[in-house]
Design an enzyme around this catalytic site. Structure first.
Site, PDB file in Angstrom:
ATOM      1  NE  ARG A  56    -159.949 -11.231   8.987  1.00 24.51           N
ATOM      2  CZ  ARG A  56    -160.413 -10.924   8.042  1.00 24.51           C
ATOM      3  NH1 ARG A  56    -159.446  -9.908   7.738  1.00 24.51           N
ATOM      4  NH2 ARG A  56    -161.533 -10.698   8.138  1.00 24.51           N
TER       5      ARG A  56
ATOM      6  CG  ASP B 165    -133.651  -1.973   5.395  1.00 21.99           C
ATOM      7  OD1 ASP B 165    -133.966  -1.528   4.168  1.00 21.99           O
ATOM      8  OD2 ASP B 165    -132.433  -2.334   5.495  1.00 21.99           O
TER       9      ASP B 165
ATOM     10  CG  ASP C  21    -138.055   0.074  13.203  1.00 21.69           C
ATOM     11  OD1 ASP C  21    -138.095   0.203  13.901  1.00 21.69           O
ATOM     12  OD2 ASP C  21    -137.087  -0.912  13.205  1.00 21.69           O
TER      13      ASP C  21
ATOM     14  NE  ARG D  30    -138.640  14.252  39.250  1.00 24.63           N
ATOM     15  CZ  ARG D  30    -138.623  12.404  39.710  1.00 24.63           C
ATOM     16  NH1 ARG D  30    -139.104  11.483  39.290  1.00 24.63           N
ATOM     17  NH2 ARG D  30    -138.122  12.913  40.832  1.00 24.63           N
TER      18      ARG D  30
ATOM     19  N   GLY E 235    -137.289   2.196  17.208  1.00 19.70           N
ATOM     20  CA  GLY E 235    -136.449   2.660  15.776  1.00 19.70           C
ATOM     21  C   GLY E 235    -135.101   2.106  14.644  1.00 19.70           C
ATOM     22  NE  ARG E 236    -133.467  -2.607  12.898  1.00 21.43           N
ATOM     23  CZ  ARG E 236    -132.817  -3.336  13.803  1.00 21.43           C
ATOM     24  NH1 ARG E 236    -131.504  -3.084  13.786  1.00 21.43           N
ATOM     25  NH2 ARG E 236    -133.693  -4.457  13.942  1.00 21.43           N
TER      26      ARG E 236
ATOM     27  CB  ALA F 161    -142.838  15.934  22.888  1.00 16.18           C
TER      28      ALA F 161
ATOM     29  CE  LYS G 108    -143.249  23.218  27.889  1.00 11.34           C
ATOM     30  NZ  LYS G 108    -144.738  21.952  28.650  1.00 11.34           N
TER      31      LYS G 108
HETATM   32  O1  F6P Z   1    -136.999  -3.632  13.439  1.00 13.39           O
HETATM   33  C1  F6P Z   1    -137.767  -3.342  14.433  1.00 13.39           C
HETATM   34  C2  F6P Z   1    -137.285  -3.682  16.116  1.00 13.39           C
HETATM   35  O2  F6P Z   1    -138.428  -3.091  17.203  1.00 13.39           O
HETATM   36  C3  F6P Z   1    -136.276  -1.719  16.110  1.00 13.39           C
HETATM   37  O3  F6P Z   1    -137.079  -0.800  16.116  1.00 13.39           O
HETATM   38  C4  F6P Z   1    -135.547  -2.611  17.244  1.00 13.39           C
HETATM   39  O4  F6P Z   1    -133.650  -2.038  16.935  1.00 13.39           O
HETATM   40  C5  F6P Z   1    -135.688  -3.388  16.917  1.00 13.39           C
HETATM   41  O5  F6P Z   1    -136.173  -4.146  16.620  1.00 13.39           O
HETATM   42  C6  F6P Z   1    -135.112  -4.582  17.639  1.00 13.39           C
HETATM   43  O6  F6P Z   1    -134.795  -6.403  17.730  1.00 13.39           O
HETATM   44  P1  F6P Z   1    -135.556  -6.856  18.831  1.00 13.39           P
HETATM   45  O7  F6P Z   1    -136.147  -8.317  18.753  1.00 13.39           O
HETATM   46  O8  F6P Z   1    -133.948  -7.885  17.656  1.00 13.39           O
HETATM   47  O9  F6P Z   1    -134.159  -6.832  20.181  1.00 13.39           O
END
Ligand code: F6P
Length: 319
Positions: free
Chosen positions: A21, A103, A127, A162, A170-171, A186, A213
Site C-alpha cells: 500500500r 535474507d 525471523d 509439567r 526463526g530459521r 519463560a 516452582k
Molecule cells: O522465513 C520465514 C520462515 O517462516 C521461517 O521462520 C521458517 O523456517 C520458514 O519460513 C518456513 O518456510 P516455508 O514457508 O517454506 O515452509
C-alpha cells in the site's frame, strides 16, 4: 517516466500488505507508474505483472498475507529463469524494482542490481535475521502471536505441573524465541546462537522445582535442533513430565500490529523515494529509532548479532 515494480518474496509476514500500500501510494504521489508482480520472482519470470492504482491497495493495510502472493523461486537462481525475468522488465519498461522479503529475497534483489537494474530492498520477515536493520517488518507481530499462544499453554502446563517446550520459527536466528521468551516470562530459551546447554537449562529447572516452582516454559527456536529430542533429554535429566508444542505457521498469519504497520509504511515510503535516484541499489532499514538507507551489497554483508542485553534481562528476571 519512472516505472516501479513491487514484489513480495519468500515467507510471508504480517505487514506485507501495508508495504504494498505504501509503495503504491508513494509512487503515485511521486509521479511514477507502479506495477505489482504476482508471486515474487516466479511471477517476474512468467510476466505476471499488472498496473496498480490508488484504489488497488484500498482496505489492505491491516490484512495479513500478501495480495500479490509470494514464492521461494528456485527458477530465479537459474541462468534461464534470471534472463527471462530481465526480459520481462524490459518488455514492461520497468526501470526500478522494489523487493520486499527476507535474507534470500534481498540476495535475489542484489543479483538484479548486479545485472544493472535499480533495486531497493525492504526487510520483511518474521525471523528478524537481517544484520543491517534492528527489526524486520513482521517480527513484532509474530512475537505477539507467540506471546498470546504461550499464555494459553502456560495455563495447562501449570495445571498439570509439567514442562512445555514451545518450538518457534526463526530459521538460524533465535530472536523470536528471545523476545517472546522475555515477553512471556519463560524460564529459559534455547537458540541456534547456543547461549545455554541443555544441562544448564535442566539444572536451573531443578533448582526452581526444588524451590517450589510448579511448571516450566521453555521457548526453543527451530534452528536450535529437534524439540522432541530436547524434551526427551530434559525429562530424563530433570524427572519433570515434559510436552512439546510446535507453533508453526500460526506465527506468520494475522493482521500486523501497530509497530509493524508503522515500520512497513515508513520503510516502504523511503524505499520509493530512494528508488527514484539514478543508479539506485539500496536496502532500507530501521536502526536506532530511524529509517535509514544502506548500500544493498554492504547491507547484506552485515552479520546478524544476538542481542545479549535482552538475553541478560531474560535471565535475571526469570530466576
Ligand atoms: O522465513 C520465514 C520462515 O517462516 C521461517 O521462520 C521458517 O523456517 C520458514 O519460513 C518456513 O518456510 P516455508 O514457508 O517454506 O515452509
Amino acid at each position: 517516466m519512472n516505472r516501479i515494480a513491487i514484489l513480495t518474496s519468500g515467507g510471508d509476514a504480517p505487514g506485507m500488505n501495508a508495504v504494498i500500500r505504501s509503495v503504491v501510494r508513494t509512487a503515485i504521489y511521486e509521479g511514477a507508474e507502479v506495477y505489482g508482480v504476482e508471486n515474487g520472482f516466479e511471477g517476474l519470470i512468467d510476466g505476471k505483472v499488472k498496473r496498480l492504482y490508488e484504489s488497488s491497495v484500498g482496505d489492505i493495510i491491516q490484512r495479513g498475507g500478501t495480495i500479490l502472493g509470494t514464492s521461494r523461486s528456485e527458477r530465479f537462481r537459474t541462468e534461464e529463469g534470471f534472463k527471462k525475468a530481465l526480459g520481462v522488465l524490459e518488455v514492461f519498461g520497468i526501470n526500478k524494482v522494489i523487493v520486499a522479503g527476507g535474507d534470500g529475497s534481498l540476495r535475489g534483489a542484489l543479483d538484479l542490481s548486479k545485472a544493472g537494474i535499480d533495486v531497493v530492498g525492504i526487510p520483511l520477515s518474521i525471523d528478524n535475521d537481517l544484520g543491517y536493520t534492528d527489526y524486520t517488518i513482521g517480527f513484532f507481530t509474530a512475537v505477539d502471536t507467540v506471546t498470546e499462544a504461550v499464555s494459553r499453554i502456560r495455563d495447562t502446563t501449570e495445571a498439570h505441573g509439567r514442562a512445555n517446550i514451545v518450538e518457534v520459527m526463526g530459521r538460524d536466528c533465535g530472536d523470536i524465541a528471545l523476545f517472546s521468551g522475555l515477553a512471556v516470562g519463560a524460564e529459559s530459551i534455547i537458540v541456534p546462537e547456543k547461549i545455554e546447554t541443555i544441562e544448564e537449562v535442566a539444572k536451573k529447572a531443578i533448582v526452581r522445582r526444588n524451590r517450589g516452582k510448579k511448571y516450566h516454559i521453555i521457548i526453543m527456536a527451530e534452528g536450535a535442533g529437534s524439540s522432541e529430542e530436547f524434551a526427551e533429554k530434559f525429562e530424563d535429566l530433570t524427572g519433570i513430565e515434559t510436552k512439546v508444542t510446535v507453533l508453526g505457521y500460526v506465527q506468520r498469519g494475522g493482521k500486523p500490529n501497530v509497530v509493524d504497520i508503522m515500520l512497513a509504511s515508513t520503510i516502504a515510503n523511503k524505499a520509493v523515494k530512494e528508488s527514484l535516484r539514478e543508479n539506485a541499489s539500496f536496502a532500507i532499514g530501521y536502526t536506532d529509532g530511524e529509517v535509514r538507507v544502506f548500500d544493498l551489497k554492504d547491507a547484506l554483508k552485515i552479520e546478524k548479532k544476538f542481542n545479549r542485553s535482552v538475553n541478560d534481562v531474560l535471565n535475571i528476571t526469570s530466576i
